[in-house]
Design an enzyme around this catalytic site. Structure first.
Site, PDB file in Angstrom:
ATOM      1  N   ARG A  56       0.464  -1.077   0.019  1.00 18.30           N
ATOM      2  CA  ARG A  56       0.093  -0.147  -0.208  1.00 18.30           C
ATOM      3  C   ARG A  56       1.579   1.325   0.073  1.00 18.30           C
ATOM      4  O   ARG A  56       0.706   2.518  -0.656  1.00 18.30           O
ATOM      5  CB  ARG A  56      -0.703  -0.043   0.783  1.00 18.30           C
ATOM      6  CG  ARG A  56      -1.441   1.168   1.610  1.00 18.30           C
ATOM      7  CD  ARG A  56      -2.987   1.310   2.083  1.00 18.30           C
ATOM      8  NE  ARG A  56      -3.252   0.097   2.897  1.00 18.30           N
ATOM      9  CZ  ARG A  56      -1.663   0.773   4.454  1.00 18.30           C
ATOM     10  NH1 ARG A  56      -1.989   1.524   4.442  1.00 18.30           N
ATOM     11  NH2 ARG A  56      -2.313  -0.446   4.972  1.00 18.30           N
ATOM     12  N   TYR A 109     -15.605  16.454 -14.805  1.00 19.98           N
ATOM     13  CA  TYR A 109     -16.109  14.738 -15.360  1.00 19.98           C
ATOM     14  C   TYR A 109     -17.404  14.289 -14.228  1.00 19.98           C
ATOM     15  O   TYR A 109     -17.015  14.847 -13.039  1.00 19.98           O
ATOM     16  CB  TYR A 109     -15.207  14.260 -14.399  1.00 19.98           C
ATOM     17  CG  TYR A 109     -15.544  12.155 -14.252  1.00 19.98           C
ATOM     18  CD1 TYR A 109     -15.473  11.497 -15.512  1.00 19.98           C
ATOM     19  CD2 TYR A 109     -15.290  11.567 -13.879  1.00 19.98           C
ATOM     20  CE1 TYR A 109     -15.412  10.354 -15.887  1.00 19.98           C
ATOM     21  CE2 TYR A 109     -15.226  10.133 -13.509  1.00 19.98           C
ATOM     22  CZ  TYR A 109     -15.729   9.723 -14.637  1.00 19.98           C
ATOM     23  OH  TYR A 109     -16.402   8.446 -14.653  1.00 19.98           O
ATOM     24  N   ASP A 181      -6.965  18.003 -14.147  1.00 22.93           N
ATOM     25  CA  ASP A 181      -7.237  16.865 -14.696  1.00 22.93           C
ATOM     26  C   ASP A 181      -7.039  17.392 -16.346  1.00 22.93           C
ATOM     27  O   ASP A 181      -7.369  17.847 -17.444  1.00 22.93           O
ATOM     28  CB  ASP A 181      -9.059  17.022 -14.620  1.00 22.93           C
ATOM     29  CG  ASP A 181      -9.032  15.290 -14.685  1.00 22.93           C
ATOM     30  OD1 ASP A 181      -8.685  14.100 -15.463  1.00 22.93           O
ATOM     31  OD2 ASP A 181     -10.272  14.769 -14.457  1.00 22.93           O
ATOM     32  N   LYS A 206      -8.304   5.994 -19.384  1.00 19.29           N
ATOM     33  CA  LYS A 206      -8.743   6.460 -20.317  1.00 19.29           C
ATOM     34  C   LYS A 206      -7.500   6.229 -21.454  1.00 19.29           C
ATOM     35  O   LYS A 206      -6.799   5.093 -21.552  1.00 19.29           O
ATOM     36  CB  LYS A 206      -9.627   7.230 -19.568  1.00 19.29           C
ATOM     37  CG  LYS A 206     -10.299   7.578 -19.138  1.00 19.29           C
ATOM     38  CD  LYS A 206     -11.500   7.393 -19.379  1.00 19.29           C
ATOM     39  CE  LYS A 206     -12.338   7.369 -17.938  1.00 19.29           C
ATOM     40  NZ  LYS A 206     -13.063   8.206 -17.470  1.00 19.29           N
TER      41      LYS A 206
END
Ligand code: PLP
Length: 400
Positions: A56, A109, A181, A206
């Protein structure tokens, strides 16, 4: 090595010796890393040696992807997260506190908009949405407690282009963090740090990973202290990414430059082609002469466009249904940046929660489609659109 009498138990078996190295980054799914001694672990935690402890907090596959994205964006110390939304959340929730104010682009978004509209206010962080094409509107929205501005360079799905340089100046003047972004535009078209951004975010899911088989995100800060705070927040809240996802993303990213150049060239052609088809009311593509933000797109994106084209068909839902039915080989699916061309219909998906009036105000009728152009043969792709648009219009005739 500890074995039972049949020789089958347990970890660790040594790796086979090899004088040569693998060409492909090995997948390292190990959650934990063993050290030699407590002193050795001390050295690692104090930064005197470098090593992993618990995945992690970091693992080789995440580091390889982060380093690649850092190079592309001109960043250092970027973090790979489990999704694009994990990256957005790290920036908004990891760096803002109760009482702060955040300004967001009004066509962010959908999930980012939801964070702005629901989750930040629930935590006592107020938000204002403004048109990112209008830097003066952003300036007017600044308050003494404004902490952050979050924008996308090219908006979804109307492909409006933000006044990035104007907003960067507003942010600088006000001492406010500018978060960009860069998912739609990618570092191939623009590097927001070169334009004054403080933080850059990606949905690697994406275009960067590009094969619709992995969810991943990335967030990088210009200031090392902010980068460290983002890292600690992501590790603490478990926003970090799995080795296999990073491994898949790295594989996808190896061909990113080629895919981007090819798909944006095809998208520009498709936009011009759609504009010639009867029944297509309007076409939106940032570098087309009829786009309202064309000059800004050309200046900001340095001659590149994007792989997205939006257009509006005459007729209502029935025509839209006929179009997707006839669009053979194209996935009608709510994603973008895949190797295959995908169609999205905002009225029934990303923007379905909005009233018809609100959608109309944003220019998204029932005939409005967004295309994420893929790697198909360009001529064959254009032909599919010619046929599908013609069939959609014929269906209208048939319905009287
Ligand atoms: C998809 C997307 C996100 C969210 O990314 P996920 O990887 O789906 O969590 C954020 N911003 C933009 C612009 C996107 O297209």
């Amino acid at each position: 090595m500890i074995r039972n009498e049949k020789g089958s138990l347990v970890r660790p078996d040594p790796l086979p010796q090899s004088a040569s190295r693998p060409v492909v980054t090995p997948l390292s799914p190990s959650v934990v890393y063993a050290s030699d001694t407590p002193d050795a672990l001390d050295d690692q935690y104090e930064g005197r040696t470098k090593g992993f402890t618990y995945s992690r907090e970091g693992h080789p596959n995440a580091e390889v992807v982060a380093a690649r994205l850092d190079r592309m964006e001109g960043a250092t110390g970027g973090i790979v997260t489990g999704s694009g939304m994990a990256a957005v959340s790290a920036a908004l929730l990891g760096l803002c506190k109760t009482g702060d104010h955040v300004i967001g682009g009004n066509q962010l978004y959908g999930r980012s908009l939801r964070l702005m509209a629901e989750d930040l206010p629930r935590l006592g962080i107020s938000t204002t949405l403004v048109d990112p094409g209008d830097a003066e509107a952003v300036r007017a929205a600044i308050r003494p407690e404004t902490r952050m501005i979050l924008i996308e360079v090219v908006s979804n799905p109307t492909l409006r282009v933000a006044d990035l340089d104007g907003i960067a100046k507003v942010a600088r003047d006000a001492g406010v963090l500018l978060v960009v972004d860069n998912t739609f535009t990618t570092p191939r078209a623009i590097r927001p740090f070169d334009h004054g951004a403080d933080i850059v975010i990606h949905s690697v899911t994406k275009l960067l990973a590009g094969h619709s088989d992995v969810m991943l995100g990335y967030v990088a800060a210009r200031d090392p202290d902010l980068a460290q705070r983002l890292y600690v927040f992501a590790v603490t809240t478990g926003l970090t990414a799995s080795p296999f996802d990073c491994w898949l993303a790295e594989r996808g990213m190896l061909s990113f430059d080629l895919r981007f150049d090819r798909t944006q060239a095809t998208a520009a052609r498709l936009a011009d082609h759609l504009a010639t088809l009867p029944g297509v009311r309007r076409v939106l593509y940032p570098t087309r002469a009829d786009h309202p933000d064309r000059d800004r797109a050309v200046a900001l994106l340095g001659g590149q466009g994007c792989n997205m084209v939006s257009f509006e068909l005459d007729g209502g839902r029935a025509c839209a249904n006929a179009f997707t039915r006839a669009a053979e080989g194209l996935s009608f699916a709510p994603t973008l940046g895949d190797v295959g061309t995908t169609l999205s219909h905002p009225a029934s998906s990303s923007h379905r929660a909005l009233s018809a009036e609100r959608r109309a105000a944003l220019g998204m009728s029932e005939g409005f489609f967004r295309v994420s152009v893929g790697l198909e043969d360009p001529d064959a792709l254009l032909a599919v659109f010619t046929t599908a648009v013609a069939e959609a219009m014929a269906s209208r005739g048939a319905a009287g």
